[in-house]
Design a protein around this motif. Structure first.
Motif, PDB file in Angstrom:
ATOM      1  N   ALA A  58     -12.138  11.802 -18.832  1.00  0.00           N
ATOM      2  CA  ALA A  58     -12.709  12.891 -18.022  1.00  0.00           C
ATOM      3  C   ALA A  58     -11.729  14.034 -17.793  1.00  0.00           C
ATOM      4  CB  ALA A  58     -13.190  12.352 -16.677  1.00  0.00           C
ATOM      5  N   SER A  59     -10.413  13.720 -17.666  1.00  0.00           N
ATOM      6  CA  SER A  59      -9.475  14.772 -17.278  1.00  0.00           C
ATOM      7  C   SER A  59      -8.157  14.767 -18.051  1.00  0.00           C
ATOM      8  CB  SER A  59      -9.184  14.667 -15.777  1.00  0.00           C
ATOM      9  OG  SER A  59      -8.645  13.400 -15.465  1.00  0.00           O
ATOM     10  N   GLY A  60      -8.027  13.912 -19.041  1.00  0.00           N
ATOM     11  CA  GLY A  60      -6.817  13.906 -19.862  1.00  0.00           C
ATOM     12  C   GLY A  60      -5.726  12.970 -19.390  1.00  0.00           C
ATOM     13  N   SER A  61      -5.785  12.537 -18.142  1.00  0.00           N
ATOM     14  CA  SER A  61      -4.820  11.570 -17.632  1.00  0.00           C
ATOM     15  C   SER A  61      -5.418  10.832 -16.443  1.00  0.00           C
ATOM     16  CB  SER A  61      -3.499  12.244 -17.241  1.00  0.00           C
ATOM     17  OG  SER A  61      -3.701  13.214 -16.246  1.00  0.00           O
ATOM     18  N   GLY A  62      -4.860   9.675 -16.168  1.00  0.00           N
ATOM     19  CA  GLY A  62      -5.315   8.867 -15.040  1.00  0.00           C
ATOM     20  C   GLY A  62      -4.123   8.194 -14.389  1.00  0.00           C
ATOM     21  N   PHE A  63      -4.245   7.959 -13.099  1.00  0.00           N
ATOM     22  CA  PHE A  63      -3.157   7.386 -12.325  1.00  0.00           C
ATOM     23  C   PHE A  63      -3.719   6.319 -11.391  1.00  0.00           C
ATOM     24  CE2 PHE A  63      -2.418  11.759 -13.362  1.00  0.00           C
ATOM     25  CZ  PHE A  63      -1.152  11.739 -13.920  1.00  0.00           C
ATOM     26  N   VAL A  64      -2.928   5.299 -11.135  1.00  0.00           N
ATOM     27  CA  VAL A  64      -3.281   4.284 -10.149  1.00  0.00           C
ATOM     28  C   VAL A  64      -2.380   4.492  -8.947  1.00  0.00           C
ATOM     29  CG1 VAL A  64      -3.326   1.818  -9.617  1.00  0.00           C
ATOM     30  CG2 VAL A  64      -4.042   2.627 -11.882  1.00  0.00           C
ATOM     31  N   THR A  65      -2.986   4.658  -7.786  1.00  0.00           N
ATOM     32  CA  THR A  65      -2.214   4.747  -6.558  1.00  0.00           C
ATOM     33  C   THR A  65      -2.365   3.444  -5.787  1.00  0.00           C
ATOM     34  OG1 THR A  65      -4.028   5.742  -5.291  1.00  0.00           O
ATOM     35  CG2 THR A  65      -2.514   7.253  -6.410  1.00  0.00           C
ATOM     36  N   CYS A  66      -1.350   3.140  -5.006  1.00  0.00           N
ATOM     37  CA  CYS A  66      -1.302   1.917  -4.203  1.00  0.00           C
ATOM     38  C   CYS A  66      -0.909   2.325  -2.787  1.00  0.00           C
ATOM     39  CB  CYS A  66      -0.257   0.995  -4.818  1.00  0.00           C
ATOM     40  SG  CYS A  66       0.072  -0.509  -3.904  1.00  0.00           S
ATOM     41  N   PHE A  67      -1.535   1.696  -1.798  1.00  0.00           N
ATOM     42  CA  PHE A  67      -1.229   2.049  -0.418  1.00  0.00           C
ATOM     43  C   PHE A  67      -1.633   0.912   0.508  1.00  0.00           C
ATOM     44  CE2 PHE A  67      -5.299   3.534  -1.800  1.00  0.00           C
ATOM     45  CZ  PHE A  67      -6.178   3.317  -0.758  1.00  0.00           C
ATOM     46  N   GLU A  68      -1.063   0.917   1.687  1.00  0.00           N
ATOM     47  CA  GLU A  68      -1.310  -0.115   2.699  1.00  0.00           C
ATOM     48  C   GLU A  68      -2.167   0.461   3.821  1.00  0.00           C
ATOM     49  OE1 GLU A  68      -0.066  -3.344   2.585  1.00  0.00           O
ATOM     50  OE2 GLU A  68       0.786  -2.877   0.618  1.00  0.00           O
ATOM     51  N   VAL A  69      -3.179  -0.309   4.239  1.00  0.00           N
ATOM     52  CA  VAL A  69      -4.070   0.126   5.319  1.00  0.00           C
ATOM     53  C   VAL A  69      -4.163  -0.983   6.350  1.00  0.00           C
ATOM     54  CG1 VAL A  69      -6.388   0.944   5.898  1.00  0.00           C
ATOM     55  CG2 VAL A  69      -5.382   1.547   3.697  1.00  0.00           C
ATOM     56  N   ASP A  70      -4.217  -0.597   7.606  1.00  0.00           N
ATOM     57  CA  ASP A  70      -4.340  -1.529   8.718  1.00  0.00           C
ATOM     58  C   ASP A  70      -5.517  -2.481   8.506  1.00  0.00           C
ATOM     59  OD1 ASP A  70      -3.789  -2.385  11.513  1.00  0.00           O
ATOM     60  OD2 ASP A  70      -5.752  -1.475  11.861  1.00  0.00           O
ATOM     61  N   ALA A  71      -5.247  -3.786   8.483  1.00  0.00           N
ATOM     62  CA  ALA A  71      -6.272  -4.797   8.206  1.00  0.00           C
ATOM     63  C   ALA A  71      -7.376  -4.802   9.259  1.00  0.00           C
ATOM     64  CB  ALA A  71      -5.636  -6.177   8.104  1.00  0.00           C
ATOM     65  N   ALA A  72      -7.039  -4.647  10.521  1.00  0.00           N
ATOM     66  CA  ALA A  72      -8.063  -4.657  11.566  1.00  0.00           C
ATOM     67  C   ALA A  72      -9.037  -3.499  11.374  1.00  0.00           C
ATOM     68  CB  ALA A  72      -7.409  -4.595  12.944  1.00  0.00           C
ATOM     69  N   TYR A  73      -8.534  -2.335  11.019  1.00  0.00           N
ATOM     70  CA  TYR A  73      -9.404  -1.186  10.760  1.00  0.00           C
ATOM     71  C   TYR A  73     -10.312  -1.460   9.563  1.00  0.00           C
ATOM     72  CZ  TYR A  73     -10.897   3.386   9.133  1.00  0.00           C
ATOM     73  OH  TYR A  73     -11.662   4.436   8.694  1.00  0.00           O
ATOM     74  N   LEU A  74      -9.755  -2.029   8.494  1.00  0.00           N
ATOM     75  CA  LEU A  74     -10.553  -2.275   7.287  1.00  0.00           C
ATOM     76  C   LEU A  74     -11.667  -3.284   7.506  1.00  0.00           C
ATOM     77  CD1 LEU A  74      -7.941  -2.320   4.386  1.00  0.00           C
ATOM     78  CD2 LEU A  74      -9.583  -0.519   4.991  1.00  0.00           C
ATOM     79  N   SER A  75     -11.561  -4.101   8.534  1.00  0.00           N
ATOM     80  CA  SER A  75     -12.592  -5.118   8.771  1.00  0.00           C
ATOM     81  C   SER A  75     -13.959  -4.499   9.063  1.00  0.00           C
ATOM     82  CB  SER A  75     -12.175  -6.054   9.909  1.00  0.00           C
ATOM     83  OG  SER A  75     -12.183  -5.358  11.149  1.00  0.00           O
ATOM     84  N   ARG A  76     -14.014  -3.225   9.358  1.00  0.00           N
ATOM     85  CA  ARG A  76     -15.298  -2.564   9.614  1.00  0.00           C
ATOM     86  C   ARG A  76     -16.061  -2.264   8.334  1.00  0.00           C
ATOM     87  NH1 ARG A  76     -13.538   3.169  12.080  1.00  0.00           N
ATOM     88  NH2 ARG A  76     -15.752   3.455  12.227  1.00  0.00           N
ATOM     89  N   PHE A  77     -15.397  -2.373   7.167  1.00  0.00           N
ATOM     90  CA  PHE A  77     -16.030  -2.089   5.886  1.00  0.00           C
ATOM     91  C   PHE A  77     -16.297  -3.396   5.137  1.00  0.00           C
ATOM     92  CE2 PHE A  77     -13.254   1.498   6.912  1.00  0.00           C
ATOM     93  CZ  PHE A  77     -14.195   2.504   6.979  1.00  0.00           C
ATOM     94  N   THR A  78     -17.473  -3.496   4.543  1.00  0.00           N
ATOM     95  CA  THR A  78     -17.842  -4.685   3.783  1.00  0.00           C
ATOM     96  C   THR A  78     -17.365  -4.529   2.348  1.00  0.00           C
ATOM     97  OG1 THR A  78     -19.807  -4.972   5.156  1.00  0.00           O
ATOM     98  CG2 THR A  78     -19.772  -6.138   3.053  1.00  0.00           C
ATOM     99  N   GLU A  79     -16.682  -5.541   1.854  1.00  0.00           N
ATOM    100  CA  GLU A  79     -16.246  -5.516   0.462  1.00  0.00           C
ATOM    101  C   GLU A  79     -17.470  -5.574  -0.447  1.00  0.00           C
ATOM    102  OE1 GLU A  79     -13.858  -8.591  -2.298  1.00  0.00           O
ATOM    103  OE2 GLU A  79     -12.836  -8.036  -0.431  1.00  0.00           O
ATOM    104  N   GLN A  80     -17.493  -4.707  -1.445  1.00  0.00           N
ATOM    105  CA  GLN A  80     -18.603  -4.630  -2.399  1.00  0.00           C
ATOM    106  C   GLN A  80     -18.128  -5.146  -3.753  1.00  0.00           C
ATOM    107  OE1 GLN A  80     -21.609  -3.445  -1.260  1.00  0.00           O
ATOM    108  NE2 GLN A  80     -20.650  -3.115   0.731  1.00  0.00           N
TER     109      GLN A  80
END
Length: 115
Positions: A58-80
């Protein structure tokens, strides 16, 4: 003591990567009008697949980013699961991305790049 975090990944193209860099590697940019959901993925293999197989064509290059997010906050989202068992992601509504960014701990890092 720092909160518990979960490691997430985000495949991006060069334009999104430039915006992440402009944030000081601390935030993902707002979604475009045609992008109602922000999709961080749960494992690096899936992120690599997207960056290599979708972003590069789509754009000539691609990158993978990695990051840490607060687990308690993420619990509000359902894994798909959106394909095979490795295709796991979270669906964050675009209007919640600014709040999501506030729960990132540390910096967003690039772990893979594809020409």
């Amino acid at each position: 003591m720092p909160p518990n975090t979960i490691t997430l990944y985000r495949p991006v193209g060069p334009k999104e990567l430039a915006l992440i860099e402009q944030s000081g590697w601390k935030a993902f940019p707002p979604r475009l009008p045609e992008q109602p959901i922000f999709y961080p993925v749960m494992n690096e293999d899936y992120a690599i697949q997207i960056a290599r197989d979708w972003n590069v064509p789509a754009s000539g290059s691609g990158f993978v980013t990695c990051f840490e997010v607060d687990a308690a906050y993420l619990s509000r989202f359902t894994e798909q699961v959106v394909g095979g068992s490795m295709h796991r992601e979270l669906w964050v509504p675009a209007e919640e991305l600014e709040e999501f960014n506030q729960h990132i701990h540390g910096l967003i890092e690039v772990t893979q790049s594809f020409p």
